[in-house]
Design a protein around this motif. Structure first.
Motif, PDB file in Angstrom:
ATOM      1  N   TRP A 256      78.047 -37.582 -50.919  1.00 19.96           N
ATOM      2  CA  TRP A 256      77.098 -38.349 -51.854  1.00 19.96           C
ATOM      3  C   TRP A 256      76.842 -37.413 -52.959  1.00 19.96           C
ATOM      4  O   TRP A 256      76.671 -36.171 -52.842  1.00 19.96           O
ATOM      5  N   GLY A 257      76.586 -38.175 -54.143  1.00 14.53           N
ATOM      6  CA  GLY A 257      76.169 -37.410 -55.455  1.00 14.53           C
ATOM      7  C   GLY A 257      74.972 -37.977 -55.945  1.00 14.53           C
ATOM      8  O   GLY A 257      74.645 -39.215 -55.826  1.00 14.53           O
ATOM      9  N   TRP A 258      74.012 -37.199 -56.269  1.00 13.24           N
ATOM     10  CA  TRP A 258      72.869 -37.599 -57.248  1.00 13.24           C
ATOM     11  C   TRP A 258      73.148 -37.278 -58.435  1.00 13.24           C
ATOM     12  O   TRP A 258      73.239 -36.300 -59.131  1.00 13.24           O
TER      13      TRP A 258
ATOM     14  N   SER B  88      73.408 -33.068 -57.812  1.00 13.41           N
ATOM     15  CA  SER B  88      73.177 -32.497 -56.346  1.00 13.41           C
ATOM     16  C   SER B  88      74.198 -33.233 -55.789  1.00 13.41           C
ATOM     17  O   SER B  88      74.884 -34.406 -56.085  1.00 13.41           O
ATOM     18  N   LEU B  89      74.531 -32.884 -54.420  1.00 12.09           N
ATOM     19  CA  LEU B  89      75.743 -33.468 -53.493  1.00 12.09           C
ATOM     20  C   LEU B  89      75.067 -33.336 -51.988  1.00 12.09           C
ATOM     21  O   LEU B  89      74.198 -32.611 -51.654  1.00 12.09           O
ATOM     22  N   CYS B  90      75.707 -34.221 -51.100  1.00  7.86           N
ATOM     23  CA  CYS B  90      75.030 -34.149 -49.842  1.00  7.86           C
ATOM     24  C   CYS B  90      76.506 -34.373 -49.241  1.00  7.86           C
ATOM     25  O   CYS B  90      76.979 -35.546 -49.230  1.00  7.86           O
ATOM     26  N   TYR B  91      77.095 -33.747 -48.490  1.00  5.02           N
ATOM     27  CA  TYR B  91      78.235 -33.953 -47.515  1.00  5.02           C
ATOM     28  C   TYR B  91      77.804 -34.476 -46.167  1.00  5.02           C
ATOM     29  O   TYR B  91      76.842 -34.053 -45.399  1.00  5.02           O
ATOM     30  N   ALA B  92      78.335 -35.856 -45.824  1.00  3.66           N
ATOM     31  CA  ALA B  92      77.914 -36.622 -44.593  1.00  3.66           C
ATOM     32  C   ALA B  92      78.978 -36.659 -43.874  1.00  3.66           C
ATOM     33  O   ALA B  92      80.020 -37.572 -43.870  1.00  3.66           O
ATOM     34  N   GLY B  93      79.466 -35.894 -42.828  1.00  2.50           N
ATOM     35  CA  GLY B  93      80.612 -35.959 -42.002  1.00  2.50           C
ATOM     36  C   GLY B  93      79.853 -35.746 -40.416  1.00  2.50           C
ATOM     37  O   GLY B  93      78.822 -35.926 -40.307  1.00  2.50           O
TER      38      GLY B  93
END
Length: 281
Positions: free
Chosen positions: A51-53, A61-66
């Motif tokens: 996910w990117g902001w 900003s990023l968020c890895y969702a695994g």
């Protein structure tokens, strides 16, 4: 180009921008950077979504969702957006982990919906070193694990994981995914052990590798051999492999309550540079 603040799932065309964000903190982001470098941003290959902001049209900003939910260079606004997306999607991860401040903020917003957690480790010092140990000689018996030694290394890996995380990695799928991960580390020459009479008495792996750094994980000494300094001489040996063959900097993170491990890491040259937080389900 996006001209407002928003969050979205990134795609392969966003790779360069995502790597630029990851490079802003190469040590803390080593785990995700290593995955993205190998797999890109395709969710199937990456093992999850990225996910990117965007703020002012720029990816910030990023968020890895695994299997893990990992905030990356996440501002408070980005954390709120990631928390909103995570709530809508429902919990699919086994942990929330990352730099302590952003992870704490993310968990505060998710806990009413996802909680309670099985365990929260709020402060896990992040430690690094660029230098080979000056005062601790490497254990000459610590070596790379051979590909034909999976039956030797697996019991130690399972014991370490169970002791560290509190659940067995053999649950659920019978350990197929965990065994595959261990096999990958062995086949790439990133699993190390001291073996005596067919039993592992010390082990560690180099889990994440980037052009900037590598992350050491899974450090374990057999209970019957603890108190003999094997963690220090073993880590010294692993650092010789890591800094000579893999990357210019080695990192790890450790539970703050594990005072013996923290002392051992300091003795081989690690210093604290930050902190992680882990929320375990």
């Amino acid at each position: 180009m996006l001209t407002h603040s928003t969050a979205r799932v990134l795609d392969p065309g966003d790779l360069d921008a995502a790597l630029a964000v990851l490079d802003r903190d190469p040590v803390a982001n080593a785990f995700v950077t290593s995955r993205v470098t190998i797999a890109g941003l395709d969710p199937w290959r990456l093992g999850g979504e990225m996910w990117g902001w965007y703020s002012g049209g720029r990816l910030t900003s990023l968020c890895y969702a695994g299997a893990n939910l990992v905030p990356i260079c996440a501002t408070p606004e980005a954390v709120q957006a990631f928390a909103d997306r995570a709530r809508r999607a429902g919990r699919r991860c086994s942990s929330v982990v990352g730099p302590a401040e952003a992870t704490a903020d993310l968990w505060t917003q998710l806990e009413p919906h996802w909680g309670p957690a099985r365990e929260v480790r709020a402060h896990q010092p992040l430690m690094t070193t660029r230098a080979l140990p000056a005062d601790v000689a490497p254990d000459p018996l610590v070596r790379r694990v051979r590909r034909d030694e999976m039956d030797v290394i697996m019991p130690a890996c399972v014991a370490m994981f169970t002791e560290e995380v509190g659940v067995s990695p053999l649950a659920g799928d019978g350990g197929l995914l965990y065994q595959a991960r261990v096999a990958e580390l062995v086949s790439t020459g990133r699993a190390f052990a001291r073996v005596e009479d067919g039993q592992v008495v010390f082990k560690a792996e180099i889990g994440a590798v980037t052009r900037h750094s590598c992350q050491i994980q899974g450090v374990w000494v057999a209970p019957s051999h603890r108190g003999r300094g094997l963690s220090e001489t073993g880590m010294s040996a692993v650092l010789h492999y890591a800094l000579r063959d893999v990357a210019p900097l080695a990192s790890l993170y450790v539970n703050d309550f594990n005072t013996a491990a923290r002392a051992a890491y300091r003795r081989v040259g690690f210093t604290e540079v930050g902190a992680f937080m882990s929320v375990l389900f």
